[in-house]
Motif scaffolding. Sequence first.
Motif, PDB file in Angstrom:
ATOM      1  N   PHE A  64      51.889  50.525  52.142  1.00  0.00           N
ATOM      2  CA  PHE A  64      51.366  51.193  50.903  1.00  0.00           C
ATOM      3  C   PHE A  64      50.961  52.662  51.073  1.00  0.00           C
ATOM      4  N   SER A  65      50.998  53.280  49.969  1.00  0.00           N
ATOM      5  CA  SER A  65      50.995  54.836  50.008  1.00  0.00           C
ATOM      6  C   SER A  65      49.247  55.063  50.100  1.00  0.00           C
ATOM      7  N   GLY A  66      48.745  55.911  50.871  1.00  0.00           N
ATOM      8  CA  GLY A  66      47.107  55.841  50.720  1.00  0.00           C
ATOM      9  C   GLY A  66      46.639  56.838  52.035  1.00  0.00           C
ATOM     10  N   VAL A  67      45.504  56.763  52.385  1.00  0.00           N
ATOM     11  CA  VAL A  67      44.891  57.681  53.087  1.00  0.00           C
ATOM     12  C   VAL A  67      44.033  56.554  54.315  1.00  0.00           C
ATOM     13  N   TYR A  68      43.951  57.174  55.407  1.00  0.00           N
ATOM     14  CA  TYR A  68      43.318  56.433  56.450  1.00  0.00           C
ATOM     15  C   TYR A  68      42.447  57.237  57.203  1.00  0.00           C
ATOM     16  N   ILE A  69      41.101  56.412  57.569  1.00  0.00           N
ATOM     17  CA  ILE A  69      40.067  57.193  58.273  1.00  0.00           C
ATOM     18  C   ILE A  69      39.872  56.476  59.618  1.00  0.00           C
ATOM     19  N   LEU A  70      40.264  57.299  60.603  1.00  0.00           N
ATOM     20  CA  LEU A  70      40.028  56.991  61.834  1.00  0.00           C
ATOM     21  C   LEU A  70      38.617  57.522  62.429  1.00  0.00           C
ATOM     22  N   TYR A  71      37.925  56.442  62.985  1.00  0.00           N
ATOM     23  CA  TYR A  71      36.570  56.755  63.287  1.00  0.00           C
ATOM     24  C   TYR A  71      36.300  56.701  65.008  1.00  0.00           C
ATOM     25  N   ASN A  72      36.142  57.572  65.466  1.00  0.00           N
ATOM     26  CA  ASN A  72      35.767  57.476  66.969  1.00  0.00           C
ATOM     27  C   ASN A  72      34.387  57.103  67.026  1.00  0.00           C
ATOM     28  N   LYS A  91      39.997  52.605  58.899  1.00  0.00           N
ATOM     29  CA  LYS A  91      39.733  51.949  57.310  1.00  0.00           C
ATOM     30  C   LYS A  91      41.002  52.826  56.596  1.00  0.00           C
ATOM     31  N   MET A  92      41.494  52.079  55.634  1.00  0.00           N
ATOM     32  CA  MET A  92      42.428  52.537  54.709  1.00  0.00           C
ATOM     33  C   MET A  92      42.160  52.509  53.205  1.00  0.00           C
ATOM     34  N   ILE A  93      42.785  53.456  52.647  1.00  0.00           N
ATOM     35  CA  ILE A  93      42.487  53.360  51.257  1.00  0.00           C
ATOM     36  C   ILE A  93      43.870  53.478  50.680  1.00  0.00           C
ATOM     37  N   SER A  94      43.987  52.559  49.546  1.00  0.00           N
ATOM     38  CA  SER A  94      45.443  52.739  48.938  1.00  0.00           C
ATOM     39  C   SER A  94      45.222  53.774  47.714  1.00  0.00           C
ATOM     40  N   LEU A  95      46.107  54.542  47.557  1.00  0.00           N
ATOM     41  CA  LEU A  95      46.387  55.318  46.445  1.00  0.00           C
ATOM     42  C   LEU A  95      46.052  54.746  45.145  1.00  0.00           C
ATOM     43  N   LYS A  96      47.027  53.658  45.025  1.00  0.00           N
ATOM     44  CA  LYS A  96      47.022  52.855  43.773  1.00  0.00           C
ATOM     45  C   LYS A  96      45.559  52.457  43.367  1.00  0.00           C
ATOM     46  N   LYS A  97      44.875  51.820  44.389  1.00  0.00           N
ATOM     47  CA  LYS A  97      43.496  51.292  43.996  1.00  0.00           C
ATOM     48  C   LYS A  97      42.452  52.410  43.734  1.00  0.00           C
ATOM     49  N   SER A  98      42.671  53.701  44.310  1.00  0.00           N
ATOM     50  CA  SER A  98      41.707  54.614  44.243  1.00  0.00           C
ATOM     51  C   SER A  98      41.225  55.433  43.112  1.00  0.00           C
TER      52      SER A  98
END
Length: 161
Positions: free
Chosen positions: A72-80, A123-130
């Motif tokens: 899916f198209s979206g944003v991901y958050i990589l947390y160290n 974490k991932m955030i779907s553009l469609k659901k955002s």
Amino acid sequence: MPGWLIAIFVIFGLLLLVFGFIIPQVQKSIIKDKINSLANNELEISVSDFFKMRNKSFGGRGSPQYVKSRQFSGVYILYNKTKNMYYVGQAQYIFDRVNAHFTGKGNGDVYADYKYGDEFTIKMISLKKSGYRSLNDLERHTIMTYNAFSKGYNKTRGNKF
């Protein structure tokens, strides 16, 4: 100076204060709360769980990986977690892009820290659901929310929030 003129100047000054400072701050707070709400409602997984999920196939030999059909198209958050740092990115094919970061084809600093043993979550955030219309807007606001420019892996590109 007549009283009515002073009243007009006071009202004009208050309007400038509201529209110039207070409203932008409220909008920033609303955006930050929205991003936090979105990210907190999504699944957070470890890198090892991500790799297990990525490699899962439900067919016979040579069948494509399951996640390939769930891109899916979206944003991901990589947390160290080790360094308390974030990297935020966007992708049309989010699983492929997240995979790139942990296999040496993405952000070099993220990969180096991962290879040297730092613990990461995803974490991932779907553009469609955002509720956002554009990946750029969603990414920009997520970067702002997580301070990923000033205190993370995202390098400043002259963007102002």
